[in-house]
Design a protein around this motif. Structure first.
Motif, mmCIF file in Angstrom:
data_model
loop_
_atom_site.group_PDB
_atom_site.id
_atom_site.type_symbol
_atom_site.label_atom_id
_atom_site.label_comp_id
_atom_site.label_asym_id
_atom_site.label_seq_id
_atom_site.Cartn_x
_atom_site.Cartn_y
_atom_site.Cartn_z
ATOM 1 N N ASN A 55 0.837 -1.199 0.000
ATOM 2 C CA ASN A 55 0.000 0.000 0.000
ATOM 3 C C ASN A 55 0.870 1.246 0.000
ATOM 4 O OD1 ASN A 55 0.971 -0.146 2.652
ATOM 5 N ND2 ASN A 55 -0.943 -0.986 3.444
ATOM 6 N N PRO A 56 0.281 2.420 -0.179
ATOM 7 C CA PRO A 56 1.050 3.659 -0.082
ATOM 8 C C PRO A 56 1.653 3.833 1.302
ATOM 9 C CG PRO A 56 -1.036 4.059 -1.182
ATOM 10 C CD PRO A 56 -1.102 2.665 -0.620
ATOM 11 N N THR A 57 2.802 4.519 1.361
ATOM 12 C CA THR A 57 3.448 4.754 2.642
ATOM 13 C C THR A 57 2.635 5.758 3.457
ATOM 14 O OG1 THR A 57 4.772 6.593 1.802
ATOM 15 C CG2 THR A 57 5.710 4.384 1.586
ATOM 16 N N LYS A 58 2.933 5.781 4.734
ATOM 17 C CA LYS A 58 2.224 6.726 5.607
ATOM 18 C C LYS A 58 2.514 8.169 5.224
ATOM 19 C CE LYS A 58 1.911 3.669 9.620
ATOM 20 N NZ LYS A 58 2.281 3.464 11.041
ATOM 21 N N ALA A 59 3.652 8.409 4.539
ATOM 22 C CA ALA A 59 3.997 9.771 4.147
ATOM 23 C C ALA A 59 3.050 10.322 3.088
ATOM 24 C CB ALA A 59 5.433 9.816 3.615
ATOM 25 N N GLU A 60 2.331 9.423 2.389
ATOM 26 C CA GLU A 60 1.382 9.877 1.377
ATOM 27 C C GLU A 60 0.138 10.442 2.070
ATOM 28 O OE1 GLU A 60 1.696 10.138 -1.751
ATOM 29 O OE2 GLU A 60 3.434 8.912 -2.249
ATOM 30 N N GLY A 85 -0.559 11.004 -6.540
ATOM 31 C CA GLY A 85 -1.060 10.289 -7.702
ATOM 32 C C GLY A 85 -1.924 9.117 -7.280
ATOM 33 N N SER A 86 -2.218 8.261 -8.237
ATOM 34 C CA SER A 86 -3.083 7.106 -7.983
ATOM 35 C C SER A 86 -2.384 5.830 -8.445
ATOM 36 C CB SER A 86 -4.421 7.248 -8.728
ATOM 37 O OG SER A 86 -5.128 8.386 -8.278
ATOM 38 N N VAL A 123 3.583 7.567 -6.905
ATOM 39 C CA VAL A 123 3.139 7.194 -5.559
ATOM 40 C C VAL A 123 4.242 6.412 -4.870
ATOM 41 C CG1 VAL A 123 1.403 5.958 -4.199
ATOM 42 C CG2 VAL A 123 0.738 7.107 -6.318
ATOM 43 N N ARG A 124 4.542 6.816 -3.653
ATOM 44 C CA ARG A 124 5.507 6.073 -2.834
ATOM 45 C C ARG A 124 4.772 4.910 -2.169
ATOM 46 N NH1 ARG A 124 10.934 5.266 -2.796
ATOM 47 N NH2 ARG A 124 11.762 4.940 -0.683
ATOM 48 N N MET A 125 5.235 3.700 -2.445
ATOM 49 C CA MET A 125 4.593 2.488 -1.952
ATOM 50 C C MET A 125 5.502 1.752 -0.980
ATOM 51 S SD MET A 125 1.555 2.067 -3.456
ATOM 52 C CE MET A 125 1.195 0.296 -3.500
ATOM 53 N N ARG A 126 4.898 0.863 -0.203
ATOM 54 C CA ARG A 126 5.645 -0.010 0.699
ATOM 55 C C ARG A 126 5.079 -1.416 0.619
ATOM 56 N NH1 ARG A 126 2.354 -0.935 5.304
ATOM 57 N NH2 ARG A 126 4.109 -1.644 6.566
ATOM 58 N N GLU A 176 10.450 -0.072 0.316
ATOM 59 C CA GLU A 176 9.699 1.088 -0.154
ATOM 60 C C GLU A 176 10.141 1.372 -1.575
ATOM 61 O OE1 GLU A 176 9.652 4.563 2.227
ATOM 62 O OE2 GLU A 176 8.955 3.524 4.047
ATOM 63 N N PHE A 177 9.209 1.838 -2.419
ATOM 64 C CA PHE A 177 9.537 2.049 -3.827
ATOM 65 C C PHE A 177 8.533 3.028 -4.425
ATOM 66 C CE2 PHE A 177 6.818 -1.613 -3.228
ATOM 67 C CZ PHE A 177 5.830 -1.494 -4.201
ATOM 68 N N ASP A 178 8.930 3.647 -5.519
ATOM 69 C CA ASP A 178 8.061 4.581 -6.235
ATOM 70 C C ASP A 178 7.431 3.881 -7.429
ATOM 71 O OD1 ASP A 178 8.560 6.841 -4.621
ATOM 72 O OD2 ASP A 178 10.431 7.239 -5.686
#
Length: 592
Positions: A55-60, A85-86, A123-126, A176-178
């Motif tokens: 899911n997206p990181t908490k920073a999003e 973004g989405s 989107v930054r994801m984890r 974590e990845f973009d």
């Protein structure tokens, strides 16, 4: 982590095992191999029992999500919208490649696929993979090799393939990845026994597309011509997802020990197949034009029951027909919302429940034209159940499986009447052991006794237990048996009493004082109202109840009328077959 609401979980199934995915993107339940296997991911029962978040990181910031099933499937697509973004995540338990629709789930590869697609922006994801086999008892070894993470623990061998580098420590893999617009990043987790061939290596993107095609081919084999077709088809897919296709058995739910009352002790393992649910499940398969599945379910029941002799036919089985489902507690788990004990297995398998005979024999009569020539095993099962119904005077545990000494439940005895009435009609098909004359005498005796002793003049209704003044929603099944009509004045009075005394905010409780409404009982009330000619009231109640499903159309066992929260094991077969039956009753009120 706080407990995710039960209604926030979506179902994945390969028709052998199932996984639950939270709205936030965490898989918190998966029992690979078969529905009743020990969990690999079990955070739904304890924060430390395993999960796989993506899911997206908490920073999003401003993160919101929406989700839906890919049409005609149990493939789940979740779109996460963030300030940057989405991104979409598509989750599936993969189907076996290259099989026709009717063989879906016979030999699945046991691979969990998660495909990430960038839709807009970046989107930054984890991802956080924390496997904890054996209901969280084992912290496994994680080994990295050629871009894979191999998990070794007890009887399991797992391979996690990731398109991004993972950091492994203390039984946890993390990254974590973009993800940018137009990017596709496939993850897959493959399972196999530790002492056999390695887990399969599939192309997750191609296999996902084939899984979607297989589910849709399966869906196209079935048709439904009644009211509320979208709701019925979704519930029909859920019932198929709860079917162990190798044997044809339908499990009551995919979870164990989710509580009926938060913090309470009514927490039971529902990952088994109950004959109690047989009639409603079989009727749902029949209504949704699934004659092959209905026939396979009957074959499974006959084979599982075997020779009963002087012992009652067991009320429930494991998915391959196992009888001994002895119950034990997992004391190391805190339970959902601190609801203990966490029970695995279910000691209800030891109970005597007279209603079982009626549920199976009513089914047999319903689909008699699809059964063909009965096998000797099926003849024996049906005759044995008719004989059990002749012992209707004995107390039993009732359909709610009350633990402790038995009682004289009216619904159980009415279903004994239904068993014998159906057996008499089927007698020419049942062979030399059929005894329709004796069965008819006992059937008539039951009806006379029930109409005399089941009615409570002071309450003005049929009550749950003979001689009791307590209402019980189980009496709503009386018109389904044919023993009494919904238009009969006493039955009409009973329907009105249940609606007045056991219903809160449109949800029917099983008995007075139960805090939550029982979903299938509410759908039974819909059917009774329709059979009694109250179509406007029945339709309004059906639509109000159907709207209480979660955003994916899933029902748990119960719903709290105060908060709308789902309670108990999920998704529950009985709730979904209740919806199907009620929709068909609104289409054809005279249907039996």
């Amino acid at each position: 982590m706080s407990d995710v609401a039960i209604a926030d979980y979506g179902l994945l199934s390969d028709c052998a095992s199932a996984a639950l995915v939270s709205r936030g993107g965490s898989i918190d339940w998966w029992c690979p191999g078969r529905f009743d296997a020990p969990s690999l991911l079990g955070r739904v029962l304890d924060p430390d029992a395993g999960h796989w978040a993506l899911n997206p990181t908490k920073a999003e910031s401003d993160h919101r999500s929406e989700r839906t099933y890919v049409d005609g499937t149990l493939v789940l697509r979740t779109v996460h919208h963030t300030s940057g973004g989405s991104v979409a995540v598509t989750d599936a338990l993969l189907a076996e490649p290259g099989v026709p629709g009717h063989e879906l789930g016979r030999n699945p590869p046991m691979v969990l696929a998660r495909i990430v697609e960038g839709l807009t922006g970046t989107v930054r994801m984890r991802t956080e993979f924390v496997p904890r086999p054996e209901y969280g008892l084992i912290t496994p070894y994680l080994h990295q090799h050629d871009g894979e993470v191999r998990v070794e623990a007890g009887p399991l061998a797992l391979t996690l393939r990731s398109p991004v580098p993972l950091e492994c420590t203390d039984g946890r893999a993390y990254a974590e990845f973009d993800v940018g617009a137009g990017q596709t990043l496939p993850f897959d987790l493959a399972h196999a026994p530790a002492w056999g061939p390695p887990p399969p290596r599939l192309d997750p993107v191609a296999s996902l597309a084939e899984t979607i095609d297989n589910w849709r081919a399966f869906s196209q084999l079935h048709d439904y011509g009644g009211r509320y077709p979208d709701l019925v088809r979704r519930s029909g897919l859920v019932v198929q997802g709860l079917t162990y296709q190798r044997s044809g058995a339908v499990v009551a739910a995919v979870t164990a020990s989710l509580p009926e009352d938060l913090g309470g002790s009514r927490n039971y393992d529902y990952r088994y197949a109950w004959l109690r649910d047989f009639f409603l499940t079989m009727r749902a398969l029949w209504v949704t034009a699934c004659p092959e599945e209905a026939g396979r379910l009957f074959d499974w029941a006959a084979r599982s029951a075997g020779r009963s002799g002087d012992q009652p036919v067991p009320i429930m089985y494991g998915v391959m027909g196992e009888r001994d489902l002895s119950e034990y507690s997992l004391d190391h788990l805190r339970g959902y919302a601190d609801s203990r004990p966490v029970r695995i297995g279910n000691d209800a398998w030891r109970q005597r429940q007279h209603d079982v005979a009626g549920e199976v024999l009513l089914c047999a009569y319903l689909i008699r034209d699809h059964l063909g020539e009965l096998s000797e095993e099926l003849k024996a099962l049906l005759v044995d159940l008719a004989e059990e119904a002749t012992r209707w005077r004995e107390p039993d545990a009732g359909m709610w499986e009350t633990r402790g000494s038995g009682r004289h439940y009216l619904a159980s005895k009415a279903l004994c009447w239904g068993a014998l009435d159906s057996a008499i009609k089927l007698a020419p098909m049942l062979g030399h052991r059929a005894d329709p004359a004796r069965w008819a005498a006992v059937r008539d005796e039951i009806r006379a006794a029930m109409l005399r002793d089941g009615w409570n003049e002071r309450v003005g209704a049929y009550t749950g237990v003979i001689g009791s003044s307590e209402l019980d929603a189980s009496v709503l099944v009386l018109p389904f048996t044919g023993m009494v009509s919904a238009t009969d004045p006493r039955m009409r009075a009973t329907i009105e009493a249940v609606e007045a005394e056991l219903t809160t905010d449109g949800l029917v409780r099983r008995w007075p004082g139960e805090p939550a409404g029982f979903v299938v009982c509410t759908f039974w009330l819909v059917e009774c109202l329709a059979m009694a000619g109250e179509m406007e009231r029945a339709t309004a109640l059906f639509e109000r109840t159907a709207a209480r499903a979660n955003d994916l159309g899933l029902f748990a066992e119960q719903i709290d009328p105060r908060t709308g929260a789902h309670l108990g094991n999920t998704p529950l077969t009985l709730s979904h077959v209740g919806l199907i039956g009620a929709a068909w009753r609104l289409t054809k009120p005279s249907f039996v």
